[in-house]
Design a protein around this motif. Sequence first.
Motif, mmCIF file in Angstrom:
data_model
loop_
_atom_site.group_PDB
_atom_site.id
_atom_site.type_symbol
_atom_site.label_atom_id
_atom_site.label_comp_id
_atom_site.label_asym_id
_atom_site.label_seq_id
_atom_site.Cartn_x
_atom_site.Cartn_y
_atom_site.Cartn_z
ATOM 1 N N GLY A 164 39.702 35.830 32.040
ATOM 2 C CA GLY A 164 39.962 35.677 33.363
ATOM 3 C C GLY A 164 39.838 34.045 34.274
ATOM 4 N N PHE A 165 40.501 33.852 35.003
ATOM 5 C CA PHE A 165 39.912 32.844 35.467
ATOM 6 C C PHE A 165 39.316 33.881 37.268
ATOM 7 N N LEU A 166 38.583 33.762 37.359
ATOM 8 C CA LEU A 166 38.619 34.620 39.040
ATOM 9 C C LEU A 166 38.980 33.363 40.054
ATOM 10 N N TRP A 167 39.633 34.005 40.565
ATOM 11 C CA TRP A 167 40.515 33.497 41.622
ATOM 12 C C TRP A 167 40.380 33.546 43.154
ATOM 13 N N ARG A 168 40.510 34.034 43.493
ATOM 14 C CA ARG A 168 39.970 35.350 44.424
ATOM 15 C C ARG A 168 39.277 36.296 44.737
ATOM 16 N N ARG B 50 58.425 40.918 30.067
ATOM 17 C CA ARG B 50 57.147 39.803 29.714
ATOM 18 C C ARG B 50 56.725 40.488 28.668
ATOM 19 N N LEU C 298 43.189 35.730 37.462
ATOM 20 C CA LEU C 298 44.422 35.409 36.495
ATOM 21 C C LEU C 298 44.123 35.624 35.239
ATOM 22 N N ALA D 152 36.258 39.031 31.639
ATOM 23 C CA ALA D 152 35.974 37.243 31.079
ATOM 24 C C ALA D 152 36.684 36.819 31.004
ATOM 25 N N LEU E 150 54.556 37.241 42.788
ATOM 26 C CA LEU E 150 53.243 37.513 43.113
ATOM 27 C C LEU E 150 52.850 38.450 44.669
ATOM 28 N N LEU F 7 51.859 33.407 38.909
ATOM 29 C CA LEU F 7 51.347 31.697 40.710
ATOM 30 C C LEU F 7 52.356 31.371 41.040
ATOM 31 N N VAL F 8 53.556 31.187 39.946
ATOM 32 C CA VAL F 8 54.492 30.045 40.299
ATOM 33 C C VAL F 8 56.288 30.875 40.863
ATOM 34 N N ASP G 293 45.701 34.808 30.828
ATOM 35 C CA ASP G 293 46.187 34.177 30.341
ATOM 36 C C ASP G 293 47.139 35.605 29.299
ATOM 37 N N SER H 138 48.252 35.076 34.744
ATOM 38 C CA SER H 138 48.291 33.445 35.548
ATOM 39 C C SER H 138 50.101 32.878 35.517
ATOM 40 N N GLY H 139 50.686 32.953 35.080
ATOM 41 C CA GLY H 139 52.247 32.592 35.428
ATOM 42 C C GLY H 139 52.824 33.562 37.221
#
Lengths: 369, 131
Positions: free
Chosen positions: A153-157, A272, A166, A151, A197, A191-192, A168, A188-189
């Motif tokens: 998180g961010f639904l990316w795909r 991390r 993703l 909940a 990834l 991603l870059v 935090d 989420s980190g």
Amino acid sequence: MTARLALDLYIDANLILILTVLLVAVMRAAQRLGRARCTHRAQLTLLQTALVCALLSPVLATGLGAALSAVSPGATLNATDLAVSTYLRGGLDIPATEFEAWLDTRAQLTEAFLAQGSAPAMLLAAGLLGGAVLMLIRLARAALAVRRGLAQGFLWRRSGSVDIHLSDHVAIPYAVRGLRRYHVVLPSGVLVRTADLRIALAHEFQHIRQGDTAVELFLELLRPLFFWNPAYLILKRGFERTQEMACDERVLDRLGIGAQEYAACLLRFCGRRGGATRGQALGVALVRWTSHGKRRAASRELQQRFRSLSDVRPPGRTRPVLRGAAMGVFATLLALSVAGLQSPPDWSHERLMLSTVVNLERLEARNRP
Amino acid sequence: MRKRRAANLLTEVELEFMTALWALGRGSVRDILDRLPEGRALAYTSGATVMRILDDKGFVESTKEGNVLVYEPVLAKDEYQKRSLENLSKTLFDDTPANLVVRLVDDGGLSDEELEEIRAILNRRLGDHDR
């Protein structure tokens, strides 16, 4: 369902678990003796087959018993009946009363446990129940943590039946099976960090592909029942280790990257700090790494994975026919063992004869001057 | 309307993107990616995802201009600096901002000019209060 039947089923389930683990150990020892260098994937298949066979073993054992009766009426696979038959043929030199008491040990223990007469029995019941409740609470907390993590998180795909999130709040990627869909949760980190990834996604998708998330969830659901059984813990540990190594093996092959690059990625994730780890309890993480406690065990596991990475063999080298035959042998042996353990449905002719001998022995003792 | 999730602080990557957006004022994903340090070699889709997350968290808002989404910060840079310092003071300096200032001044990383500047700011603030 009576309490006696439930207890009998519970004891049988524990015995099946122990037999499964013993047979897996025997199969692995045979592999080592035969110098068969199996891939981790093949070892995972052996464990998965063992789990399926363990679940189906009561049915397989009944089927085997029925087949034997059809071929040779009166023949039995039951260990009790076989022992009685051996005794009556003079294979065992002990008094009949003692032998019958030995045969009835399980029934007597079950009776004592159900009667709750003795303090040890009550203590055992309280320990089992208390442990089961604790494990259920742990399971519920882990399920809530997964729910909360998804909940937050961010639904990316969405890819087929897999949702990629993703977050935090996590430091290490993991995959978990939901009721309807699979979920991969990435920090989420990542991603870059394109290379990380790619590896993290390939690793978690491989876990889903080889059925690890479902197995993990299933074994965690069994924990409240078998938390005390060393066989359960050995099986669980065996799965965790083999799943990771099989996954590493496959990902290296699929991505075509070097073991060093892969290991460096795992280490970067370990480095991390922070992030919730409770939700990972129901899923499979890229690395089992905690920011507190159990660090030594996690470190040992990681070292083992690194050693295994340096000895990765390309998948597909194990012969399917050989693997199929090994699985068949495993299923048959387990079914035979379970058939041997099952309580006989009825007293056999030999059992009736043993009972008569016991009665004669008692009569003789009473009439002795 | 999409439900926005409350988030107080930016992650490392989000801060990098927000810094670029604060410098630009407003801009598309491509504009923001162009402002990131050289050698960042970030895929467009990854950048677009970071901006979508920032939009979702309420740090930026987007408007569609043609086929392109243009982002604008909702939170000003100095507002975020204040929020970030408040959080630092709360979590690391026992909710006592004076401790944070003491650590900053005692650290020896400040030049004489910077210390003079801080003294001037303090004098000005204290003067305001005396009045």
